[in-house]
Design an enzyme around this catalytic site. Sequence first.
Site, PDB file in Angstrom:
ATOM      1  CG  HIS A 107      24.042 -17.053  82.949  1.00 57.52           C
ATOM      2  ND1 HIS A 107      25.103 -16.708  83.453  1.00 57.52           N
ATOM      3  CD2 HIS A 107      24.220 -16.576  81.666  1.00 57.52           C
ATOM      4  CE1 HIS A 107      26.267 -16.302  82.731  1.00 57.52           C
ATOM      5  NE2 HIS A 107      25.567 -16.355  81.512  1.00 57.52           N
ATOM      6  CG  HIS A 114      34.055 -15.029  80.683  1.00 54.96           C
ATOM      7  ND1 HIS A 114      32.829 -15.092  80.699  1.00 54.96           N
ATOM      8  CD2 HIS A 114      34.706 -14.487  79.551  1.00 54.96           C
ATOM      9  CE1 HIS A 114      32.391 -14.486  79.258  1.00 54.96           C
ATOM     10  NE2 HIS A 114      33.576 -14.256  78.719  1.00 54.96           N
TER      11      HIS A 114
END
Length: 231
Positions: A107, A114
């Site tokens: 992606h 995160h």
Amino acid sequence: MNPGNPYNGSRTENGFGTFGGPDFAGTLAAVATVAINAVWYQKWFVHLRPRPEAIGGLVHLIKTGQRDKTDVTLSPVILNSIGLQKSFERYGTWLLSQAFREGSPTHPSYPTGHGVVGGACITVLKFFFDGDFVIPNPVVPTSDGLSLVPYTGSDVGQLTVNGELNKLGHNVSFGHGIHAGIHWRSDTDTSLLLGEAVALSFLRDRAKTYNEPFTIEITKFDGTTGTISNQ
């Protein structure tokens, strides 16, 4: 607790479903879900930024005389980089080395999942806990990571909850993505701010569901103050 917690100073009540343990855990999980949806929207519908690994592939084509295989033009800053030359001398290829054998996630790179989730969860922790609280008896891991020893740095006695949370957010994103070669530095820096913005919006909506009157202030990543209130 955060100084704005409505149960501070009460001799007869504690927080539980609101401003207590279940609220801490539930809000963290809830904001993480909202944050990951926000970052996925930005990745796929707005930016579509290629991973460093993909740019390494383009560098490889250009450096090996295969420029006709791509219509992308790369900046001389990249193509003439000292770091790029050192990487080639070490690995024998213009492709970007990766910490993960399988390479980058598939992606888009910007922003980092995160970092956005980290920034959101850290903002929730600032909402519930006193960010100015100085951490007593701080410890650090030994070089082998098997035990903890007292921290003796010059700033011992000045380590606050907010300061450590800010470091944690950076380390979660930077350590995951930059050191591994799967993210750009700007992915990390922006993702923390997006996560913070998501959490502040989330908390301001959620404040309307609390029965207890309260006003809570938190210190944002840039040092300014964010306010969440239902009054």
